[in-house]
Every structure is written in C-alpha cells, then in structure tokens.
Design an enzyme around this catalytic site. Structure first.
Site: not given
Ligand code: RNT
Ligand code: ZN
Length: 431
Positions: A196, A270, A297, A307, A337
């Site tokens: 990433w 993600d 993720h 996040d 993550d």
C-alpha cells in the site's frame, strides 16, 4: 499454549444448559454446529502489529506518520520495543481462540539502534520476529512501509516524478518481498506481502495519466522477481482518499483491480477504503473469478476515518457471510487493519479479532434453508429465513467454542487485559 481460563463471566454458570438449548435450535434449522466449530478453528486471522504502538515502529526516523494516516488518542501503555510489542501480541493472542498470524510492517525491524535506510533492510533485521513466530507457532505476513519517511513527505512514493525517489521505494518494496518470501519459506506458510502506498493529490492533479503510468512501471519493477506461491503471495491495496490526498489517489480501486488481474496478484480490499455506503462484501464474488485471491483488511470506517476498531456490524457480517457461503476460505486471507490509541491497545486487538470470529461463526451457522428457498425461487421465504436467522442463539455457541479453546468467554477476557495492564503496561514510562 493458551493459559487456563482464570476468569469466568456470570453466564458461565448457565452455559451448559444454554448450549444444549442453542444446539437444539440450530439442529432444528438444519445446522451442524460441530462442523461449523471445526471449520472456525481452521481459520487464521492476520493480526496487525501496528495496533500495538500507534503505527510508530522501531526506526526512530523522527518522521511523523503522514501518508493520510492518523492515530488519535493517548491511552497509556503503548509498546515501545519489539519485546513489549511481542508480549502485548502474545497477551492478545492468548485471549483469541484458534491459531493465528502476525502482520508486520517493514518499519518494525530490529535495527539494533542503528539507522538502517528503508532501501537497505534485510531479512536479518527481522530474525527476532521470525524466531518468535517459530517458537509461538504463528504465521507471519509483511508490508513494505512507504510512509512516515522524508522521501514520502510530498505524498508521492512509487509514483513520484523524480526517478531517484521512485528507485528508492522500488528497492524498499523489493527487499520487503524478499523478507516476506523468507518468512514464508522458514515458517512453511505463504507470507502475504501487501503493498500500500499513500500516493495521491490534495487538489486536482493536472496529470493523472503520468502518475498512474509511473506507478505501473514502478510496480512491474517491484514484482520482477518471482517466488513460489507457497512462499510468497503478493497483494496490492487500493484506497479512495486520505487526509491530504482528497482529490486523487493514484492507486485507486480500478487501477489495482486491473493490475491484480493482469499480473496475477492478490487484491487487497480494505473495508474502510471505499465510499461510506459501498460494501466490500459484494466485491468478493465479483473479483475472485479474475484474481488468484483476496486479502481482506477488515476495518471499520466512521465518517472520514477508515480505521476504527472492528466491531460486530452488518457490514462485517456481510463480508464474512460472503467468504463462507461462497466457499472462498481457501482464497481469502483475513487481515485486520485499524489503529486506536484511545483505549487499551491489547483490548483493541481482542475486540476486533473476536468480532471477526463471531461474524465468521454466524456465517458458518447459516441455516441452509435460506439458500434452498432462493434456489426454489421463493424469495419471500428467503427473506423470512434471513430475518429469523438473526435471532438464533449464537452467543451460547460462541461461549462454548471459547471454553473448548481454553480462552475466556464473553466478558471474562477483559479481566485478564486489565490485570496485564496493571502488571505490565502501566509501568511503561514516557508514552
Ligand atoms: C492505509 C492502508 C494500509 C495501512 C497499513 C498500516 O490506508 O489501509 O493498509 O493501514 O499498512
Ligand atoms: Zn489497509
């Protein structure tokens, strides 16, 4: 070895009766609970090391995180050394049923107090992690670290207009893959090495094409060397936007989807890297016919932040449901993550991991009549059974699973984290 269950929640008293009742209810709707538990036991999660220290790592570059990443909170007890981080991970792992993996970033090498440039990292810098993983029976995954560095300060790395800067990051990523391949070989379990980069633009770029062509060329250079899939699985991770990169992300979803399809890479999805109402659950069956595998993720987006600690949400349930119901467990790696510095960091790992496992369990316990109704063209029954399934007694089955795996059930694990906090984390000064 998991420690013996030292704390039990009040529900433990009624657990056997509750479990028997719950099992009978699942049997009634045609679900084999033992088979589900057996399958759950086989699923490894990849625990992200960076939750334990707010993505700081051990390089002491003095660079702030950057790259659009932000960790907020100042809860005491952050792990400051590899030893502390491993100890915290071990504590978390002891409270999560099953056998798992640990996901490292290149910035977590053990550099012995020396300043080792990112384009000079070597497998030896990770020997401590490898020995620990071997001793603990853990798999390892890996990531190059293309942020928190002076050469990433402009927000561009592999897509940087300066060829020398690109070469630096290409070399870093190549070395990261070599380290990952070494982990895979030594541990006898393929290491997912996920790439990433933060590359993007705060305001409207004048030349998107140039940036994307430079990224493509850099990636091909990074992936030049091939390793057997039994050792190394490469993944590429897209993003929609980041702080300071609001107008364009070079490695967007379309870009990496095309890259993963044409270069046979794993696509990293993600959960926090898409529009707020866009679910990655639906993407699994759309991309898996074309890419060799997917790295998840698992994260939780909240407004602008991608996040937050993973919790039991509809989105999480939808993701695990798609993985399980479509029989993708052998092609999907499940990584976590997120980073939260406002609560106990060990608890954050445990909460997120157990949420994923409970969601996997619920997926494994899905009554077959839902699918059967659809097959028969009876969408009324499909919706009715989907709704009924939501009130099945998953909690008892989960607690029973924890007990069998010798980890505390609901609530009980928190007492152990609190004790660890008092005895270990609170004595860490200066953070
Ligand atoms: C960033 C990506 C990436 C990082 C970690 C630290 O937006 O999600 O996966 O969170 O590599
Ligand atoms: Zn991610």
């Amino acid at each position: 070895m998991k420690p013996p269950v030292s704390t039990r929640g009040p529900r433990a008293l009624t657990l056997p009766a509750g479990v028997a009742c719950a099992r009978a209810q699942f049997a009634d709707v045609g679900v084999d609970v033992d088979q589900a538990l057996h399958r759950l036991e086989q699923i490894s999660l990849s625990l992200h090391c960076w939750q334990g220290d707010d993505v700081v790592g051990f390089e002491r570059t003095g660079s702030s995180l950057g790259g659009g990443l932000a960790v907020t909170g100042n809860y005491p007890g952050r792990a400051r050394t590899p030893g502390e981080l491993r100890s915290d991970l071990q504590k978390a792992l002891s409270l999560i049923p099953g056998r798992h993996r640990v996901n490292l970033h290149a910035s977590y090498g053990e550099f012995g107090g020396e300043r080792v440039e990112r384009d000079a990292i070597e497998p030896g810098h990770f020997a401590g992690w490898l020995a620990w993983a071997q001793a603990e029976g853990l798999g390892l995954d890996f990531n190059p670290t293309c942020f928190a560095h002076p050469l990433a300060a402009t927000g561009l790395t592999l897509a940087h207009p300066d060829a020398a800067v690109r070469r630096f990051w290409v070399e870093h990523c190549r070395r990261a893959r070599e380290i990952g391949a070494g982990f895979g070989e030594q541990l006898g379990s393929a290491c997912v090495t996920n790439l990433w980069i933060p590359d993007g633009f705060k305001d409207t770029p004048a030349d998107r094409r140039g940036a994307r062509e430079r990224l493509l060329e850099s990636l091909d250079a990074v992936f030049e060397r091939a390793w057997p899939a039994a050792q190394l699985l490469d993944a590429v991770e897209s993003k929609l936007f980041g702080i300071g990169a609001e107008s364009c992300t070079v490695g967007s979803h379309e870009f990496y989807l095309g890259y993963a399809v044409t270069r046979r890479k794993l696509l990293c999805l993600d959960a926090g890297h898409f529009h707020p109402t866009e679910s990655i659950a639906d993407k699994l069956s759309a991309v898996l016919p074309f890419v060799p595998g997917v790295l998840l993720h698992v994260s939780r987006g909240v407004r602008w932040d991608s996040d937050h600690v993973v919790t039991s949400t509809d989105e999480l349930q939808a993701i695990t449901r798609e993985v399980v119901a479509n029989d993708y467990l052998d092609r999907v790696r499940i990584g976590l993550d997120y980073f939260d510095a406002s609560i106990n960091r060990v608890a954050a790992w445990v909460i997120g991991s157990r949420a994923v496992q409970r969601a996997l369990l619920a997926a494994l316990l899905e009554p077959p009549r839902i699918r059967e109704a659809e097959k028969a063209g009876d969408f009324t029954a499909r919706l009715a059974w989907q709704e009924d399934a939501k009130s099945l007694p998953y909690g008892f089955i989960w607690d029973d699973y924890c007990e069998r795996q010798q980890v505390p059930g609901q609530g009980g694990w928190l007492d152990e984290v609190r004790q660890y906090e008092r005895e270990v984390q609170q004595s860490r000064s200066g953070n």
